[in-house]
Design a protein around this motif. Structure first.
Motif, PDB file in Angstrom:
ATOM      1  N   ALA A 223      13.150 -17.251  46.780  1.00  0.00           N
ATOM      2  CA  ALA A 223      13.646 -15.884  46.588  1.00  0.00           C
ATOM      3  C   ALA A 223      12.494 -14.944  46.267  1.00  0.00           C
ATOM      4  O   ALA A 223      12.452 -13.813  46.759  1.00  0.00           O
ATOM      5  CB  ALA A 223      14.684 -15.864  45.472  1.00  0.00           C
ATOM      6  N   ARG A 224      11.539 -15.399  45.471  1.00  0.00           N
ATOM      7  CA  ARG A 224      10.384 -14.572  45.134  1.00  0.00           C
ATOM      8  C   ARG A 224       9.555 -14.303  46.382  1.00  0.00           C
ATOM      9  O   ARG A 224       9.108 -13.189  46.614  1.00  0.00           O
ATOM     10  CB  ARG A 224       9.522 -15.259  44.085  1.00  0.00           C
ATOM     11  CG  ARG A 224       8.291 -14.431  43.729  1.00  0.00           C
ATOM     12  CD  ARG A 224       7.353 -15.159  42.832  1.00  0.00           C
ATOM     13  NE  ARG A 224       7.962 -15.363  41.531  1.00  0.00           N
ATOM     14  CZ  ARG A 224       7.410 -16.092  40.571  1.00  0.00           C
ATOM     15  NH1 ARG A 224       6.258 -16.677  40.775  1.00  0.00           N
ATOM     16  NH2 ARG A 224       8.006 -16.225  39.419  1.00  0.00           N
ATOM     17  N   ARG A 225       9.369 -15.333  47.208  1.00  0.00           N
ATOM     18  CA  ARG A 225       8.588 -15.174  48.429  1.00  0.00           C
ATOM     19  C   ARG A 225       9.264 -14.187  49.374  1.00  0.00           C
ATOM     20  O   ARG A 225       8.603 -13.371  50.005  1.00  0.00           O
ATOM     21  CB  ARG A 225       8.419 -16.532  49.115  1.00  0.00           C
ATOM     22  CG  ARG A 225       7.449 -16.490  50.264  1.00  0.00           C
ATOM     23  CD  ARG A 225       7.193 -17.857  50.838  1.00  0.00           C
ATOM     24  NE  ARG A 225       6.647 -18.732  49.812  1.00  0.00           N
ATOM     25  CZ  ARG A 225       6.921 -20.024  49.709  1.00  0.00           C
ATOM     26  NH1 ARG A 225       7.724 -20.590  50.572  1.00  0.00           N
ATOM     27  NH2 ARG A 225       6.389 -20.746  48.758  1.00  0.00           N
ATOM     28  N   ALA A 226      10.580 -14.228  49.465  1.00  0.00           N
ATOM     29  CA  ALA A 226      11.302 -13.302  50.334  1.00  0.00           C
ATOM     30  C   ALA A 226      11.186 -11.880  49.811  1.00  0.00           C
ATOM     31  O   ALA A 226      11.050 -10.932  50.591  1.00  0.00           O
ATOM     32  CB  ALA A 226      12.768 -13.718  50.432  1.00  0.00           C
ATOM     33  N   THR A 227      11.213 -11.700  48.498  1.00  0.00           N
ATOM     34  CA  THR A 227      11.085 -10.368  47.913  1.00  0.00           C
ATOM     35  C   THR A 227       9.696  -9.811  48.173  1.00  0.00           C
ATOM     36  O   THR A 227       9.546  -8.636  48.528  1.00  0.00           O
ATOM     37  CB  THR A 227      11.347 -10.427  46.393  1.00  0.00           C
ATOM     38  OG1 THR A 227      12.645 -10.953  46.174  1.00  0.00           O
ATOM     39  CG2 THR A 227      11.240  -9.052  45.768  1.00  0.00           C
ATOM     40  N   VAL A 228       8.683 -10.635  48.002  1.00  0.00           N
ATOM     41  CA  VAL A 228       7.305 -10.196  48.247  1.00  0.00           C
ATOM     42  C   VAL A 228       7.143  -9.810  49.707  1.00  0.00           C
ATOM     43  O   VAL A 228       6.558  -8.779  50.034  1.00  0.00           O
ATOM     44  CB  VAL A 228       6.299 -11.289  47.847  1.00  0.00           C
ATOM     45  CG1 VAL A 228       4.906 -10.965  48.346  1.00  0.00           C
ATOM     46  CG2 VAL A 228       6.293 -11.449  46.330  1.00  0.00           C
ATOM     47  N   ALA A 229       7.689 -10.598  50.602  1.00  0.00           N
ATOM     48  CA  ALA A 229       7.572 -10.300  52.026  1.00  0.00           C
ATOM     49  C   ALA A 229       8.324  -9.017  52.376  1.00  0.00           C
ATOM     50  O   ALA A 229       7.874  -8.238  53.214  1.00  0.00           O
ATOM     51  CB  ALA A 229       8.103 -11.469  52.852  1.00  0.00           C
ATOM     52  N   ALA A 230       9.443  -8.769  51.728  1.00  0.00           N
ATOM     53  CA  ALA A 230      10.232  -7.578  52.031  1.00  0.00           C
ATOM     54  C   ALA A 230       9.516  -6.304  51.624  1.00  0.00           C
ATOM     55  O   ALA A 230       9.624  -5.281  52.281  1.00  0.00           O
ATOM     56  CB  ALA A 230      11.587  -7.668  51.324  1.00  0.00           C
ATOM     57  N   TYR A 231       8.769  -6.352  50.547  1.00  0.00           N
ATOM     58  CA  TYR A 231       8.060  -5.164  50.075  1.00  0.00           C
ATOM     59  C   TYR A 231       6.639  -5.069  50.600  1.00  0.00           C
ATOM     60  O   TYR A 231       5.923  -4.120  50.320  1.00  0.00           O
ATOM     61  CB  TYR A 231       8.058  -5.117  48.541  1.00  0.00           C
ATOM     62  CG  TYR A 231       9.424  -4.837  47.987  1.00  0.00           C
ATOM     63  CD1 TYR A 231       9.982  -3.568  48.085  1.00  0.00           C
ATOM     64  CD2 TYR A 231      10.160  -5.841  47.390  1.00  0.00           C
ATOM     65  CE1 TYR A 231      11.248  -3.305  47.592  1.00  0.00           C
ATOM     66  CE2 TYR A 231      11.428  -5.594  46.890  1.00  0.00           C
ATOM     67  CZ  TYR A 231      11.971  -4.326  46.997  1.00  0.00           C
ATOM     68  OH  TYR A 231      13.215  -4.077  46.519  1.00  0.00           O
TER      69      TYR A 231
END
Length: 61
Positions: free
Chosen positions: A45-53
């Motif tokens: 979930a953290r990796r997806a958030t970082v990629a999204a921003y």
């Protein structure tokens, strides 16, 4: 915990489920899966958030 309870019924000579060894292994594997999912889930979930921003960090100094 359920797999341990099923093992304990054999040790205590209590009635067991048919094919108890199968159910013990199934519950053990399910518990291991849930433990891994619980550990790796927040990382994904953290990796997806970082990629999204778009926050990309360089690993080189």
């Amino acid at each position: 915990m359920l797999s341990d309870t099923l093992i304990a019924t054999d040790v205590a000579d209590w009635p067991q489920l048919p094919k108890a060894a199968f159910w013990i292994m199934l519950t053990y594997i399910a518990a291991q899966f849930l433990l891994v999912r619980g550990v790796l889930g927040p990382l994904a979930a953290r990796r997806a958030t970082v990629a999204a921003y778009g926050e990309v960090r360089s690993t080189t100094p």
